[in-house]
Enzyme design. Sequence first.
Site, short mmCIF file in Angstrom:
data_model
loop_
_atom_site.label_atom_id
_atom_site.label_comp_id
_atom_site.label_asym_id
_atom_site.label_seq_id
_atom_site.Cartn_x
_atom_site.Cartn_y
_atom_site.Cartn_z
N HIS A 105 -3.69 -5.06 1.09
CA HIS A 105 -3.54 -5.52 1.67
C HIS A 105 -3.22 -6.79 2.23
CE1 HIS A 105 -2.93 -1.76 4.58
NE2 HIS A 105 -3.39 -0.79 3.30
N CYS B 232 0.99 -1.33 -0.20
CA CYS B 232 0.11 -0.09 -0.09
C CYS B 232 1.05 0.83 0.23
CB CYS B 232 -0.87 0.30 1.48
SG CYS B 232 -2.02 0.85 0.77
N GLU C 275 -1.87 -8.42 4.11
CA GLU C 275 -1.35 -8.68 5.34
C GLU C 275 -2.47 -9.31 6.13
OE1 GLU C 275 -2.23 -5.02 5.70
OE2 GLU C 275 -1.59 -6.12 4.47
#
Length: 237
Positions: free
Chosen positions: A212, A108, A214
Amino acid sequence: MTRPAIGITIGYDDRRRDLHILRQDYVRSIEKAGGLPLVLAPIRPADAGELLDHLGGLLLSGGSDIDPALYGEKPHPKLSPLVRERDEFELALCREALRRDLPILAICRGHQVLNVATGGTLLQDIPSEVTGGIDHDPRCERWERAHDVRILQGSRLREILGRETVAVNSFHHQAVEKRGEGLVVSACSAGDAIVEGIEMPDRRFVLGVQWHPEAFWNRPEGFSSLFEAFVTEAARP
């Protein structure tokens, strides 16, 4: 086998600038992939090299907008509060990691830092600068899929994910505009062709994504292969 140390950058809490903040998802993703996560708070850019001496890889995390003065532009009215200290520290980290050919995973804001560090520029506000663009910052849970991304054939990202199209989450209002030196586009939004992935083909592992990954560390059908590929490369001597 000794786990590779992965440095994860961290930002400031928007409500209290005397506090640092980082979502645990980054730490869990690296841990799950077999790495040893180490959090890197912003310090003097001159100390970037000494920090990298202790790391096998660098993860540039998400956060606030980058000061456009750092890529030669005036600020857009829609910018979030700027934190020049973090910008300068992370640019120094990124450039030194690139000089050393240290594996980099940029997420990001980190994806944007990678682009700026190599001489690229950013779209400062997608809604006001891209006609007919889709919503890249919807109000939803971190793990909710917002739109599809096309992964380019022949890219490292395609090799890792093994898919031509993937649905991703999305929490950004800026994007890569002019690419930095040595970077190639590896993914684009299926809805409006916004750059969603960049990489450096001539490096061990330099890869940025605008979404994102994660956030899916504890969910099925996530992006564990991306973190595993990164950590595996970081473990190589």
